[in-house]
Motif scaffolding. Structure first.
Motif, PDB file in Angstrom:
ATOM      1  N   TRP A  13       0.832  -1.201   0.000  1.00 53.14           N
ATOM      2  CA  TRP A  13       0.000   0.000   0.000  1.00 53.14           C
ATOM      3  C   TRP A  13       0.869   1.255   0.000  1.00 53.14           C
ATOM      4  O   TRP A  13       0.565   2.228  -0.699  1.00 53.14           O
ATOM      5  N   SER A  14       1.957   1.237   0.757  1.00 53.31           N
ATOM      6  CA  SER A  14       2.875   2.380   0.773  1.00 53.31           C
ATOM      7  C   SER A  14       3.491   2.609  -0.597  1.00 53.31           C
ATOM      8  O   SER A  14       3.633   3.753  -1.051  1.00 53.31           O
ATOM      9  N   GLU A  15       3.879   1.533  -1.268  1.00 53.15           N
ATOM     10  CA  GLU A  15       4.434   1.658  -2.624  1.00 53.15           C
ATOM     11  C   GLU A  15       3.392   2.218  -3.585  1.00 53.15           C
ATOM     12  O   GLU A  15       3.713   3.036  -4.446  1.00 53.15           O
ATOM     13  N   PHE A  16       2.149   1.798  -3.439  1.00 50.11           N
ATOM     14  CA  PHE A  16       1.076   2.314  -4.292  1.00 50.11           C
ATOM     15  C   PHE A  16       0.878   3.811  -4.051  1.00 50.11           C
ATOM     16  O   PHE A  16       0.797   4.600  -5.001  1.00 50.11           O
ATOM     17  N   ARG A  17       0.836   4.213  -2.800  1.00 44.17           N
ATOM     18  CA  ARG A  17       0.658   5.633  -2.472  1.00 44.17           C
ATOM     19  C   ARG A  17       1.828   6.460  -2.978  1.00 44.17           C
ATOM     20  O   ARG A  17       1.638   7.560  -3.499  1.00 44.17           O
ATOM     21  N   HIS A  18       3.043   5.940  -2.832  1.00 46.03           N
ATOM     22  CA  HIS A  18       4.215   6.642  -3.347  1.00 46.03           C
ATOM     23  C   HIS A  18       4.135   6.778  -4.863  1.00 46.03           C
ATOM     24  O   HIS A  18       4.420   7.831  -5.429  1.00 46.03           O
ATOM     25  N   CYS A  19       3.763   5.692  -5.528  1.00 47.12           N
ATOM     26  CA  CYS A  19       3.671   5.689  -6.985  1.00 47.12           C
ATOM     27  C   CYS A  19       2.669   6.727  -7.472  1.00 47.12           C
ATOM     28  O   CYS A  19       2.894   7.386  -8.482  1.00 47.12           O
ATOM     29  N   LYS A  20       1.556   6.893  -6.758  1.00 44.33           N
ATOM     30  CA  LYS A  20       0.509   7.829  -7.159  1.00 44.33           C
ATOM     31  C   LYS A  20       0.810   9.274  -6.755  1.00 44.33           C
ATOM     32  O   LYS A  20       0.099  10.175  -7.171  1.00 44.33           O
ATOM     33  N   SER A  21       1.855   9.492  -5.963  1.00 37.46           N
ATOM     34  CA  SER A  21       2.133  10.848  -5.476  1.00 37.46           C
ATOM     35  C   SER A  21       2.511  11.772  -6.635  1.00 37.46           C
ATOM     36  O   SER A  21       3.078  11.348  -7.648  1.00 37.46           O
ATOM     37  N   LEU A  22       2.187  13.035  -6.482  1.00 40.30           N
ATOM     38  CA  LEU A  22       2.468  14.026  -7.516  1.00 40.30           C
ATOM     39  C   LEU A  22       3.967  14.107  -7.794  1.00 40.30           C
ATOM     40  O   LEU A  22       4.391  14.169  -8.953  1.00 40.30           O
ATOM     41  N   ARG A  23       4.756  14.084  -6.744  1.00 46.99           N
ATOM     42  CA  ARG A  23       6.208  14.174  -6.908  1.00 46.99           C
ATOM     43  C   ARG A  23       6.756  12.998  -7.721  1.00 46.99           C
ATOM     44  O   ARG A  23       7.568  13.180  -8.627  1.00 46.99           O
ATOM     45  N   ASN A  24       6.314  11.786  -7.410  1.00 48.57           N
ATOM     46  CA  ASN A  24       6.795  10.616  -8.148  1.00 48.57           C
ATOM     47  C   ASN A  24       6.311  10.637  -9.589  1.00 48.57           C
ATOM     48  O   ASN A  24       7.067  10.303 -10.502  1.00 48.57           O
ATOM     49  N   ARG A  25       5.061  11.027  -9.810  1.00 45.49           N
ATOM     50  CA  ARG A  25       4.552  11.084 -11.183  1.00 45.49           C
ATOM     51  C   ARG A  25       5.323  12.107 -12.010  1.00 45.49           C
ATOM     52  O   ARG A  25       5.657  11.857 -13.164  1.00 45.49           O
ATOM     53  N   PHE A  26       5.618  13.255 -11.415  1.00 46.35           N
ATOM     54  CA  PHE A  26       6.397  14.269 -12.118  1.00 46.35           C
ATOM     55  C   PHE A  26       7.794  13.740 -12.438  1.00 46.35           C
ATOM     56  O   PHE A  26       8.277  13.879 -13.564  1.00 46.35           O
ATOM     57  N   HIS A  27       8.447  13.141 -11.440  1.00 52.60           N
ATOM     58  CA  HIS A  27       9.794  12.608 -11.646  1.00 52.60           C
ATOM     59  C   HIS A  27       9.791  11.525 -12.720  1.00 52.60           C
ATOM     60  O   HIS A  27      10.662  11.498 -13.590  1.00 52.60           O
ATOM     61  N   HIS A  28       8.831  10.616 -12.676  1.00 50.97           N
ATOM     62  CA  HIS A  28       8.759   9.528 -13.646  1.00 50.97           C
ATOM     63  C   HIS A  28       8.520  10.076 -15.053  1.00 50.97           C
ATOM     64  O   HIS A  28       9.138   9.622 -16.022  1.00 50.97           O
ATOM     65  N   TYR A  29       7.640  11.070 -15.163  1.00 47.62           N
ATOM     66  CA  TYR A  29       7.374  11.658 -16.474  1.00 47.62           C
ATOM     67  C   TYR A  29       8.610  12.375 -16.997  1.00 47.62           C
ATOM     68  O   TYR A  29       8.949  12.271 -18.175  1.00 47.62           O
ATOM     69  N   TYR A  30       9.289  13.091 -16.126  1.00 42.92           N
ATOM     70  CA  TYR A  30      10.513  13.804 -16.516  1.00 42.92           C
ATOM     71  C   TYR A  30      11.597  12.816 -16.948  1.00 42.92           C
ATOM     72  O   TYR A  30      12.294  13.034 -17.927  1.00 42.92           O
ATOM     73  N   THR A  31      11.738  11.713 -16.240  1.00 39.91           N
ATOM     74  CA  THR A  31      12.788  10.737 -16.513  1.00 39.91           C
ATOM     75  C   THR A  31      12.463   9.846 -17.700  1.00 39.91           C
ATOM     76  O   THR A  31      13.313   9.616 -18.562  1.00 39.91           O
ATOM     77  N   HIS A  32      11.243   9.317 -17.760  1.00 35.79           N
ATOM     78  CA  HIS A  32      10.890   8.307 -18.763  1.00 35.79           C
ATOM     79  C   HIS A  32       9.952   8.812 -19.855  1.00 35.79           C
ATOM     80  O   HIS A  32       9.758   8.118 -20.850  1.00 35.79           O
ATOM     81  N   GLY A  33       9.336   9.963 -19.639  1.00 34.12           N
ATOM     82  CA  GLY A  33       8.417  10.498 -20.637  1.00 34.12           C
ATOM     83  C   GLY A  33       7.032   9.883 -20.603  1.00 34.12           C
ATOM     84  O   GLY A  33       6.230  10.112 -21.504  1.00 34.12           O
ATOM     85  N   THR A  34       6.738   9.091 -19.585  1.00 32.96           N
ATOM     86  CA  THR A  34       5.425   8.467 -19.441  1.00 32.96           C
ATOM     87  C   THR A  34       4.987   8.554 -17.984  1.00 32.96           C
ATOM     88  O   THR A  34       5.815   8.751 -17.090  1.00 32.96           O
ATOM     89  N   GLN A  35       3.697   8.372 -17.770  1.00 37.70           N
ATOM     90  CA  GLN A  35       3.187   8.298 -16.406  1.00 37.70           C
ATOM     91  C   GLN A  35       3.478   6.905 -15.844  1.00 37.70           C
ATOM     92  O   GLN A  35       3.437   5.920 -16.581  1.00 37.70           O
ATOM     93  N   PRO A  36       3.778   6.796 -14.552  1.00 41.46           N
ATOM     94  CA  PRO A  36       4.044   5.473 -13.980  1.00 41.46           C
ATOM     95  C   PRO A  36       2.766   4.641 -13.896  1.00 41.46           C
ATOM     96  O   PRO A  36       1.677   5.176 -13.727  1.00 41.46           O
ATOM     97  N   SER A  37       2.924   3.353 -14.038  1.00 44.37           N
ATOM     98  CA  SER A  37       1.799   2.443 -13.878  1.00 44.37           C
ATOM     99  C   SER A  37       1.824   1.911 -12.446  1.00 44.37           C
ATOM    100  O   SER A  37       2.747   1.206 -12.054  1.00 44.37           O
TER     101      SER A  37
END
Length: 109
Positions: A19-43
């Motif tokens: 659940w913690s990993e899911f919440r982290h994955c959905k966080s705005l900061r992680n989504r921004f970082h993932h999009y910046y790094t990989h060019g896609t939204q995290p699944s």
């Protein structure tokens, strides 16, 4: 594996970790970082499914939940092994490893 042995099996992680990993994955900061790094939204769906399977295992001990968790964790391990190391590992130490360090040593430029 005997039925009693199967009941003793425990998930590789505590359910709250999924659940913690899911919440982290959905966080705005992680989504921004993932999009910046990989060019896609995290699944993040797999973390949510793993959490639900873990809770299912804790409550009902279903074989389907156990197998789904095992498969998911195997997939994560295989994914981690796909990446090559950044540094090339040495097979032998440098030839001059035993000499004292020299600060006056000429620099290669």
């Amino acid at each position: 594996m005997a039925a009693s042995d199967e009941r003793l099996w425990r998930p590789p992680r505590v359910c709250d970790d999924y659940w913690s990993e899911f919440r982290h994955c959905k966080s705005l900061r992680n989504r921004f970082h993932h999009y910046y790094t990989h060019g896609t939204q995290p699944s993040c769906q797999q973390w949510k499914e793993d959490y639900q399977n873990c809770r299912e295992w804790e409550q009902h001990k279903t074989t389907e939940a156990k197998e789904a968790l095992q498969q998911s964790e195997r997939g994560r391990v295989a994914e981690q092994k796909k990446f090559t190391p950044v540094w090339e590992l040495r097979q032998d130490p440098p030839k001059d490893w035993h000499l004292p360090l020299s600060h006056e040593k000429p620099q290669d430029t």
